[in-house]
Write an enzyme that holds these catalytic residues in place. Structure first.
Site, PDB file in Angstrom:
ATOM      1  N   CYS A  51       1.078  -1.233   0.106  1.00 49.97           N
ATOM      2  CA  CYS A  51      -0.142   0.098  -0.062  1.00 49.97           C
ATOM      3  C   CYS A  51       0.828   1.272   0.119  1.00 49.97           C
ATOM      4  O   CYS A  51       1.777   1.223   0.761  1.00 49.97           O
ATOM      5  CB  CYS A  51      -0.882   0.061   1.205  1.00 49.97           C
ATOM      6  SG  CYS A  51      -2.076   1.366   1.197  1.00 49.97           S
ATOM      7  N   CYS A  86       0.617   4.650   6.895  1.00 50.92           N
ATOM      8  CA  CYS A  86      -0.202   4.580   8.139  1.00 50.92           C
ATOM      9  C   CYS A  86       0.787   3.988   9.121  1.00 50.92           C
ATOM     10  O   CYS A  86       1.178   2.703   8.790  1.00 50.92           O
ATOM     11  CB  CYS A  86      -1.272   3.712   7.899  1.00 50.92           C
ATOM     12  SG  CYS A  86      -2.373   4.419   6.866  1.00 50.92           S
ATOM     13  N   CYS A 118       0.415   0.221  10.251  1.00 58.43           N
ATOM     14  CA  CYS A 118       0.081  -0.884   9.283  1.00 58.43           C
ATOM     15  C   CYS A 118       1.149  -1.726   8.732  1.00 58.43           C
ATOM     16  O   CYS A 118       1.961  -1.205   8.060  1.00 58.43           O
ATOM     17  CB  CYS A 118      -0.782  -0.072   8.311  1.00 58.43           C
ATOM     18  SG  CYS A 118      -1.649  -1.414   7.086  1.00 58.43           S
ATOM     19  N   CYS A 147     -16.468  -9.028   5.666  1.00 57.49           N
ATOM     20  CA  CYS A 147     -15.768  -7.750   5.146  1.00 57.49           C
ATOM     21  C   CYS A 147     -14.465  -8.046   4.318  1.00 57.49           C
ATOM     22  O   CYS A 147     -13.702  -8.861   4.790  1.00 57.49           O
ATOM     23  CB  CYS A 147     -15.681  -6.924   6.550  1.00 57.49           C
ATOM     24  SG  CYS A 147     -14.833  -5.394   6.188  1.00 57.49           S
ATOM     25  N   CYS A 188     -19.426  -6.254   3.581  1.00 60.55           N
ATOM     26  CA  CYS A 188     -18.718  -4.767   3.924  1.00 60.55           C
ATOM     27  C   CYS A 188     -17.636  -4.722   3.268  1.00 60.55           C
ATOM     28  O   CYS A 188     -16.951  -5.745   2.777  1.00 60.55           O
ATOM     29  CB  CYS A 188     -18.430  -4.862   5.591  1.00 60.55           C
ATOM     30  SG  CYS A 188     -17.604  -3.377   5.821  1.00 60.55           S
ATOM     31  N   CYS A 231     -19.290   2.400   8.561  1.00 64.58           N
ATOM     32  CA  CYS A 231     -18.552   1.781   9.716  1.00 64.58           C
ATOM     33  C   CYS A 231     -17.265   2.382   9.897  1.00 64.58           C
ATOM     34  O   CYS A 231     -16.506   2.657   8.981  1.00 64.58           O
ATOM     35  CB  CYS A 231     -18.383   0.352   9.371  1.00 64.58           C
ATOM     36  SG  CYS A 231     -17.100  -0.784  10.289  1.00 64.58           S
ATOM     37  N   ARG A 239     -17.916  -2.628  18.063  1.00 63.83           N
ATOM     38  CA  ARG A 239     -17.118  -3.799  17.476  1.00 63.83           C
ATOM     39  C   ARG A 239     -15.754  -3.824  18.190  1.00 63.83           C
ATOM     40  O   ARG A 239     -14.974  -2.950  18.083  1.00 63.83           O
ATOM     41  CB  ARG A 239     -17.074  -4.035  16.126  1.00 63.83           C
ATOM     42  CG  ARG A 239     -16.295  -5.237  15.458  1.00 63.83           C
ATOM     43  CD  ARG A 239     -16.476  -5.673  14.126  1.00 63.83           C
ATOM     44  NE  ARG A 239     -17.620  -5.615  13.584  1.00 63.83           N
ATOM     45  CZ  ARG A 239     -18.078  -4.370  12.914  1.00 63.83           C
ATOM     46  NH1 ARG A 239     -17.231  -3.392  12.301  1.00 63.83           N
ATOM     47  NH2 ARG A 239     -19.507  -4.172  12.511  1.00 63.83           N
TER      48      ARG A 239
END
Ligand code: SAM
Ligand code: DTB
Ligand code: SF4
Length: 314
Positions: free
Chosen positions: A48, A52, A55, A92, A124, A184, A256
């Site tokens: 990616c 972040c 991550c 998801c 999702c 979400c 969640r």
């Protein structure tokens, strides 16, 4: 709208009092005997372009996760069918993208969404930034919810991610809302933020109009190679406070209990359920990090006398 000082006062209440208030709110708006079981699958892992700091899938850091190609529609649907057989009601799909690009990869995701819905599961996706048009196409394919976390306060966000802004995040949430997909959005604790940052995150989520239907509360899973890889794990009681405060500020949302459950005792997880968590990620893997396996969670629910919630397809 509660002020920061008011939210902070709530968050810092003596824990029994906070739990009492959160549980009362929970009883008023939800069944207390059910937990939603959502399974997660990374349909495009690693590589990616975003940075972040938490991550393992960011290409900026040297971690054990490497870039893989997208999974095929049929592979994804096989995993979804297995998740359904194991009791999940929401599936998801995550992709390590900065944003969705038009083309075959997005067309395949639309196909995955159609297939997941055809199995009778809520669908999702979490694919990074979306345009309004892309959000509409996901809606047409039958998408139930879109996950896009604000992660932390606007202030702290800058020290966690430099490749996009908080407003980028809010714009995508607006596109999702405008397309009629449920939202979400939640965050992560344990990234070196202050308690005020946590309270600000909850204030921002609660101020969305309407507020998110679903709010994941993640505890950082520190991953070697990422800038946050050597942070200490979150004190479970801090997670309980975050869940309880989320429940009070977002009375109708599904809260969640998300990443970080492997590090929690059964008792800590039950305190989170008492405090208002009513959903978990279910299955032995999150996107790349491990999660309790099906049988462990089945045993937890059985020991607690809780049952799986049925699908509430929107
Ligand atoms: N790339 C998309 C995006 O960022 O929106 C979707 C996938 S991304 C991995 C989804 C969410 O996972 C992030 O927003 C973050 O909240 C959470 N996450 C990622 N790594 C994590 C970690 N090590 N610990 C806890 N949560 C994490
Ligand atoms: C969310 O809030 N947590 C999930 C889901 N939404 C996509 C992801 C957690 C990721 C944990 C690290 C990993 O598995 O790579
Ligand atoms: Fe990419 Fe999402 Fe990971 Fe950020 S959290 S690096 S956007 S996969």
């Amino acid at each position: 709208m509660a002020t920061l000082a008011e939210v902070r006062a709530l968050h810092d209440l003596p824990l029994p009092e906070l739990l009492y208030r959160a549980h009362s709110m929970h009883r008023e708006h939800h069944r207390t005997d059910e937990v939603q079981l959502c399974s997660l699958l990374s349909v495009k892992t690693g590589g990616c372009p975003e940075d972040c700091s938490y991550c393992p899938q960011s290409s900026h850091y040297d971690t054990e996760v490497s870039a893989e190609k997208s999974l095929s529609v049929s592979d994804v649907l096989q995993v979804a069918a297995r998740a359904r057989a194991g009791g999940a009601t929401r599936f998801c799909m995550g992709a390590a993208w900065r944003e969705v690009k038009e083309g075959p990869a997005f067309d395949q995701v639309l196909e995955m969404v159609r297939g997941v819905r055809a199995l009778g599961l809520e669908a999702c996706c979490t694919l990074g930034m979306l345009t309004g048009d892309q959000a509409h196409r996901l809606k047409e394919a039958g998408l139930t919810a879109y996950n896009h976390n604000l992660d932390t306060s606007r202030d702290h966000y800058r020290s966690i991610i430099s490749t996009r802004t908080y407003d980028d995040r809010l714009n995508t949430l607006q596109a999702v809302r405008d397309a009629g997909i449920t939202v979400c959005s939640g965050g992560i604790i344990g990234m070196g933020e202050s308690i005020d940052d946590r309270c600000e995150l909850l204030r921002t989520l609660a101020a969305l109009d309407p507020p998110p239907e679903s709010v994941p509360v993640n505890a950082l899973v520190p991953v070697a190679g990422t800038p946050l890889g050597s942070l200490p794990s979150v004190d479970p009681l801090e997670l309980v406070r975050m869940v309880a405060t989320a429940r009070i500020l977002l009375p109708r949302a599904r809260v969640r209990l998300s990443a970080g459950r492997l590090a929690l005792s059964r008792e800590a997880q039950l305190l989170c359920f008492f405090a208002g968590a009513n959903s978990i990620f279910y299955g032995e893997k999150l996107l790349t990090a491990p999660n309790p396996d099906f049988s462990e969670d089945q045993a937890l629910l059985a020991a607690a006398g809780l049952k799986a919630a049925s699908a509430e397809i929107v």
